[in-house]
Design an enzyme around this catalytic site. Structure first.
Site, short mmCIF file in Angstrom:
data_model
loop_
_atom_site.label_atom_id
_atom_site.label_comp_id
_atom_site.label_asym_id
_atom_site.label_seq_id
_atom_site.Cartn_x
_atom_site.Cartn_y
_atom_site.Cartn_z
N ALA A 149 -10.31 -5.26 -8.15
CA ALA A 149 -8.60 -4.95 -8.88
C ALA A 149 -9.33 -2.99 -9.87
O ALA A 149 -9.04 -2.27 -11.00
CB ALA A 149 -9.54 -5.44 -10.77
N GLY A 150 -10.12 -2.80 -8.35
CA GLY A 150 -10.64 -0.95 -7.96
C GLY A 150 -9.22 -0.13 -7.18
O GLY A 150 -8.15 -1.22 -7.41
N ASP A 156 -1.39 3.98 1.78
CA ASP A 156 -2.34 2.57 1.70
C ASP A 156 -1.31 1.11 1.79
O ASP A 156 -1.62 0.41 2.58
CB ASP A 156 -4.19 2.75 0.63
CG ASP A 156 -4.46 3.49 0.96
OD1 ASP A 156 -4.96 4.68 2.06
OD2 ASP A 156 -5.35 3.82 0.15
N ASN A 172 -11.03 -10.87 -11.26
CA ASN A 172 -11.73 -9.81 -10.36
C ASN A 172 -12.90 -9.91 -11.16
O ASN A 172 -12.52 -10.80 -12.36
CB ASN A 172 -11.12 -8.29 -11.04
CG ASN A 172 -12.09 -7.19 -10.73
OD1 ASN A 172 -12.50 -7.37 -9.90
ND2 ASN A 172 -13.00 -6.20 -11.58
N LYS A 202 -8.98 10.28 -4.29
CA LYS A 202 -7.65 9.93 -4.65
C LYS A 202 -7.26 10.66 -5.64
O LYS A 202 -6.18 10.83 -5.69
CB LYS A 202 -7.61 8.29 -4.15
CG LYS A 202 -7.89 8.25 -2.78
CD LYS A 202 -7.67 6.87 -2.02
CE LYS A 202 -7.93 6.70 -0.50
NZ LYS A 202 -8.39 5.45 -0.30
N ASN A 227 -3.75 9.89 -1.47
CA ASN A 227 -4.29 9.92 -0.04
C ASN A 227 -3.87 10.30 0.65
O ASN A 227 -4.68 10.74 1.76
CB ASN A 227 -4.64 8.22 0.79
CG ASN A 227 -3.32 7.71 1.86
OD1 ASN A 227 -2.34 8.25 1.15
ND2 ASN A 227 -3.25 7.19 2.60
N SER A 243 -14.93 9.13 9.10
CA SER A 243 -13.80 8.44 9.20
C SER A 243 -13.31 8.63 10.60
O SER A 243 -14.06 8.79 10.96
CB SER A 243 -13.71 10.24 8.55
OG SER A 243 -11.91 9.85 8.65
P1 ATR Z 1 -12.25 0.91 -4.28
O1 ATR Z 1 -11.93 2.28 -4.09
O2 ATR Z 1 -12.79 -0.04 -2.85
O3 ATR Z 1 -11.29 -0.53 -4.92
P2 ATR Z 1 -13.88 0.32 -6.42
O4 ATR Z 1 -12.89 0.71 -7.13
O5 ATR Z 1 -15.13 0.38 -6.91
O6 ATR Z 1 -13.70 0.65 -5.43
O7 ATR Z 1 -13.56 -0.99 -7.19
C1 ATR Z 1 -14.46 -1.64 -6.53
C2 ATR Z 1 -14.11 -3.29 -6.19
O8 ATR Z 1 -15.18 -4.46 -5.98
C3 ATR Z 1 -13.94 -3.64 -7.96
O9 ATR Z 1 -13.05 -4.43 -8.11
C4 ATR Z 1 -15.25 -4.24 -8.30
O10 ATR Z 1 -15.27 -5.85 -9.01
P3 ATR Z 1 -16.15 -4.89 -10.31
O11 ATR Z 1 -14.59 -3.96 -11.24
O12 ATR Z 1 -16.15 -5.81 -11.45
O13 ATR Z 1 -17.41 -3.97 -10.69
C5 ATR Z 1 -15.27 -5.67 -7.55
N1 ATR Z 1 -16.20 -5.38 -6.64
C6 ATR Z 1 -17.41 -4.63 -5.74
N2 ATR Z 1 -18.52 -5.38 -5.24
C7 ATR Z 1 -18.80 -6.92 -6.45
C8 ATR Z 1 -19.81 -7.65 -5.71
N3 ATR Z 1 -21.08 -8.26 -5.55
N4 ATR Z 1 -18.88 -9.03 -6.05
C9 ATR Z 1 -18.16 -9.19 -6.50
N5 ATR Z 1 -16.43 -8.10 -6.76
C10 ATR Z 1 -17.07 -7.13 -6.76
#
Ligand code: ATR
Length: 275
Positions: free
Chosen positions: A129-130, A103, A152, A66, A87, A15
């Site tokens: 969409a995470g 954020d 997504n 979070k 956050n 961090s």
């Molecule tokens: P964060 O808090 O960083 O948003 P997260 O909630 O785990 O972490 O979300 C990660 C995002 O990256 C999601 O949208 C994930 O897609 P899925 O919802 O289908 O899992 C996307 N992601 C991660 N790795 C990926 C990859 N190799 N290709 C495409 N999308 C990816």
């Protein structure tokens, strides 16, 4: 007396928040100690309670806590409520703890003030969409893009976000595989964590409009895979999320101290230190 602040996360050793907040405090001569704290899985409430009972004034909270911070807060700002994630925690009078999410505000300040990119009336695509995307949707929609599309890998997660945030603006979703069917975008924001693994969702060559701007929420010493893709596909401007990191910290600092730090020198110093 030294005022105590910290960032909680797991992992936490990388961090940059301590150096950012220490730089902000130095601008105003604020006597502040800001530390990193590795919190064990399931241990957020106990650690945060200890911190505030021990005289701590404010926390930043990062992955994966979070949502825990959201539940821990006794009061929430409207944007934190909408994001479902916090956050920043700030001790208030009595024993109240305010939860905010800086954020998305940090992203929008980086885009509009530092980079001079406008979202207003633009066709904007967000990849992912995470949690990271959930945190930025409201502030991005407040800039009134002409259209905001979320794509997504897991379509249902994007649909869920569209349902929740559609009342705030023109929002829709599309499967990553159907991106080629849409009109090109003026701005693309990569909110997937794919770059962490050096990966990228499959993007059509026709994705970017003329004069397109591309932003990755991730940052690093070198351009991310997405940034390299954007440069190779005609983007006129490309940026990573280092400015967002500093701007979200500045928003936290303002919540805690009521002071707005100068961010440009801190962004420049951090950029230099990555090299
Ligand atoms: P964060 O808090 O960083 O948003 P997260 O909630 O785990 O972490 O979300 C990660 C995002 O990256 C999601 O949208 C994930 O897609 P899925 O919802 O289908 O899992 C996307 N992601 C991660 N790795 C990926 C990859 N190799 N290709 C495409 N999308 C990816």
């Amino acid at each position: 007396m030294t005022d105590r602040y910290a960032v909680f996360g797991n992992p936490i050793e990388h961090s940059r928040s301590p150096e950012i907040h220490t730089a902000f405090a130095a601008q105003f001569g604020v006597d502040m100690a800001y530390t990193r704290q590795l919190v064990p899985a399931g241990g957020f409430d106990a650690a945060a309670t200890d911190f505030f009972q021990g005289g701590g004034m404010g926390l930043n909270v990062t992955v994966p806590f979070k949502q825990d911070a959201y539940r821990f807060a006794t009061r929430l700002t409207a944007r934190a409520k909408r994001a479902g994630a916090v956050n920043t925690l700030a001790l208030q009078t009595g024993r109240a703890v305010l939860g905010d999410n800086t954020d998305g505000g940090g992203l929008v300040i980086d885009l509009t003030s530092n980079l001079d990119w406008s979202l207003t009336d633009k066709r904007v695509l967000i990849l992912g969409a995470g949690g990271a995307v959930r945190g930025i949707l409201e502030p991005v929609l407040e800039q009134h893009p002409r259209e905001l599309v979320i794509a997504n890998r897991t379509v249902e997660k994007a649909q869920q976000l569209v349902e929740e945030f559609a009342p705030l603006g023109s929002l829709s979703t599309v499967g990553v595989d159907n991106l080629a069917d849409l009109q090109a975008f003026d701005m693309v924001i990569n909110g997937t964590s794919a770059s962490l693994e050096g990966d990228l969702p499959p993007l059509p060559d026709s994705l970017l409009a003329r004069n397109a701007h591309c932003y990755d929420l991730m940052y690093g010493a070198a351009p991310t895979v997405f940034m390299n893709w954007a440069t190779g596909h005609g983007a006129v401007a490309v940026a990573d999320g280092l400015g967002m990191l500093v701007e979200q910290a500045a928003e936290s600092f303002f919540l805690w101290r009521g002071l707005r730090p100068a961010t440009k020198p801190v962004i420049a110093a951090l950029r230099a230190s990555l090299k």
